[in-house]
Design an enzyme around this catalytic site. Sequence first.
Site, PDB file in Angstrom:
ATOM      1  N   ARG A 106       0.806  -1.177   0.105  1.00 55.12           N
ATOM      2  CA  ARG A 106       0.234   0.297   0.022  1.00 55.12           C
ATOM      3  C   ARG A 106       1.263   0.926   0.414  1.00 55.12           C
ATOM      4  NH1 ARG A 106      -4.973   2.319  -1.038  1.00 55.12           N
ATOM      5  NH2 ARG A 106      -6.385   2.450   0.398  1.00 55.12           N
ATOM      6  N   THR A 379      -9.649   0.718  -8.673  1.00 57.75           N
ATOM      7  CA  THR A 379      -8.693  -0.669  -8.862  1.00 57.75           C
ATOM      8  C   THR A 379      -9.350  -1.808  -9.725  1.00 57.75           C
ATOM      9  OG1 THR A 379      -9.624   0.238  -6.490  1.00 57.75           O
ATOM     10  CG2 THR A 379      -8.098  -2.120  -7.017  1.00 57.75           C
ATOM     11  N   THR A 397      -4.364  -0.847  -7.246  1.00 59.41           N
ATOM     12  CA  THR A 397      -5.623   1.111  -7.333  1.00 59.41           C
ATOM     13  C   THR A 397      -4.133   1.761  -7.300  1.00 59.41           C
ATOM     14  OG1 THR A 397      -6.748   2.138  -6.827  1.00 59.41           O
ATOM     15  CG2 THR A 397      -5.260   0.950  -4.562  1.00 59.41           C
ATOM     16  N   VAL A 398      -5.098   2.559  -8.340  1.00 64.68           N
ATOM     17  CA  VAL A 398      -4.177   4.073  -8.668  1.00 64.68           C
ATOM     18  C   VAL A 398      -5.451   4.826  -7.489  1.00 64.68           C
ATOM     19  CG1 VAL A 398      -2.517   4.029  -9.696  1.00 64.68           C
ATOM     20  CG2 VAL A 398      -4.954   4.875 -10.449  1.00 64.68           C
ATOM     21  N   ASN A 399      -5.921   4.523  -7.075  1.00 65.29           N
ATOM     22  CA  ASN A 399      -7.435   5.441  -6.670  1.00 65.29           C
ATOM     23  C   ASN A 399      -8.356   5.684  -7.801  1.00 65.29           C
ATOM     24  OD1 ASN A 399      -9.186   5.774  -3.885  1.00 65.29           O
ATOM     25  ND2 ASN A 399      -8.291   7.743  -4.320  1.00 65.29           N
ATOM     26  N   ASP A 421      -7.993   8.687   0.511  1.00 67.22           N
ATOM     27  CA  ASP A 421      -8.159   7.987   1.456  1.00 67.22           C
ATOM     28  C   ASP A 421      -7.513   7.803   2.797  1.00 67.22           C
ATOM     29  OD1 ASP A 421      -9.521   6.487  -0.789  1.00 67.22           O
ATOM     30  OD2 ASP A 421      -7.722   4.324  -0.646  1.00 67.22           O
ATOM     31  N   SER A 451     -10.239  -0.615   0.794  1.00 67.46           N
ATOM     32  CA  SER A 451     -11.325  -1.753   1.356  1.00 67.46           C
ATOM     33  C   SER A 451     -10.388  -2.635   0.851  1.00 67.46           C
ATOM     34  CB  SER A 451     -12.640  -1.497   0.597  1.00 67.46           C
ATOM     35  OG  SER A 451     -12.941  -0.411   1.011  1.00 67.46           O
ATOM     36  N   GLY A 470     -13.980  -2.015  -6.162  1.00 69.61           N
ATOM     37  CA  GLY A 470     -14.977  -1.053  -6.587  1.00 69.61           C
ATOM     38  C   GLY A 470     -15.540  -0.121  -4.881  1.00 69.61           C
TER      39      GLY A 470
END
EC number: 2.3.2.2
Length: 568
Positions: A106, A379, A397-399, A421, A451, A470
């Site tokens: 992360r 994502t 992800t890259v958001n 985030d 998430s 999602g």
Amino acid sequence: MTHAPSWRVLAASLFLVLGAGSATAQDKAPDAPSRGPGHAAIASANFLATHAGFEVLGKGGNAFDAAVAVSSTLAVVEQQSSGIGGGFMALLHRASDNSNTFLDARETAPKAVDMKDYIGKNGKPNRDASTRGPLSAGIPGEPAGLVWMAEHYGKLPLSESLAPAIRIAKEGFQPDARFLNTIAEHKDTLLRWPASAAVLLPGGKPPEQGWTLKQPDLAKTLERIAAKGRDGFYKGETAKLLLSSTRKAGGKWTTADLDGYTVKERQPLSVDYKGYRIVTAPPPSSGGVAIAEVLNILAGYDLTKLDAAHSLHYTIEAMRRAFRDHNEYLGDPDFVKMPLDMLLSKHYADGLRATIAPDKATPSELLPPAMAPEPGMHTTHFSVIDADGNMVASTLTVNLEFGSGFIAAGTGVVLNDEMDDFALVPGQPNAYGLRDSWANAPEPGKRMLSSMSPSFVFGADRTAIIGSPGGSTIITQVLEGILAFIDGKNAAQIVAQKRYHHQYLPDRVDVEPGAFDDATAKALTAMGHVLKDRSPWGFMNVVTWDHRTNTLDAASDPRRPSGLGKVQ
């Protein structure tokens, strides 16, 4: 008429179990089988990424090498959802010693993070600062995570696993309609940054179908990682380019931020449900805790003996309670003390279950107050199993779409916007409507709550590798996928099934068209549930293994035709 429990009754049931011990692993559910399937399966969001994984398996690589190939190829062909300027969380199963581990790659907050940079004059979040440009970007974790996976779990040199992505970046590919539409939607943002426009907006305009996207700068960045490993990104030429570009555009990254990034290897969570063992993501993912909490609550019901409306009612009420807790308590475990023993306890679930009325929805306002997110739709996820039984479930992800919209000049790297985030202004919503507490406030080096919920499901006869993008709906998608697998559905049925989602606040059930028949919808409404139709969401990728017939099955979400689930 049965009434929902009062706040005082609910609170009493919660506090009665504060001292309960964890019951996250029991002897009844099986571990993974001791043998491998003898062949392999991959399901990912893009057919080029799936083919890249099989290419690496064909060179003698294992599932972990294939995961590096799939991840890096997605970074080239699906930049709107993931990339080496972002991060990932991956669940790994190593067949040789039947072990499971969780890789936390992360993103982290830079050392110079200052919440004042993200607050507008009105005291509310400055959405532009937290979602656009380099100030919105956390320190990327994906490059370090891929190197870690290759060096600690793979069989091939990193250069072999990155070769497909480098080749595609150099030679180019034709983006699908979703990629092109996303560029068009974010044209104004991409035009703000010269390097972004140069790569994604030829001639300053959104490209049309048939356009070939070549990315020589990104290929060079990947080549430096292939040659020098971790130092190929966090030091040397790439680091210089990243720092120069981001700081010139208002970012605050430093040499120490890049050099100090570390991958975290963590113990996964485990919960037993109806004879299956679910292994899933620990914090800083909030997903695994919420999934375990819902399953622990549902374990007290025989859903197979209930009509559809009541089965859904109990599941929705369990979601409501799990989301209240996951937004109240969870954060980066290196910074925040969390009551995981309580949240994962079967006894705690018993107390929560006692607060659910059998025929009436519990208004979220009657639960102890907490703050919860709106769903987000970005994502990506892939699932892999190799011939020996090694497995990877990875969510990347890259958001937001195209992350910050900022490509660092000379690198081809799309930077994430994961700073959004964090609870930049606790109690105020982020881009997904997230209203987290101080547990998720930014600090130097801290990881923002996620998430992402990559999961394994081990049964006596069947195994599943499952996950999805999602936003906050990742949690309910994976939960519903797990329940569908336990009910006997195959991979194609799992990824295609209609979805529903409740997350405590807003107090409603989002429903994909066709998820509930008219009678069920009327019954749920009569119980007090507020149903809201919503366009289809998610991009689930699932692999299943039937031990009895030794057959693999792989499926990609039909909602997006660019994905590919393949057995070979």
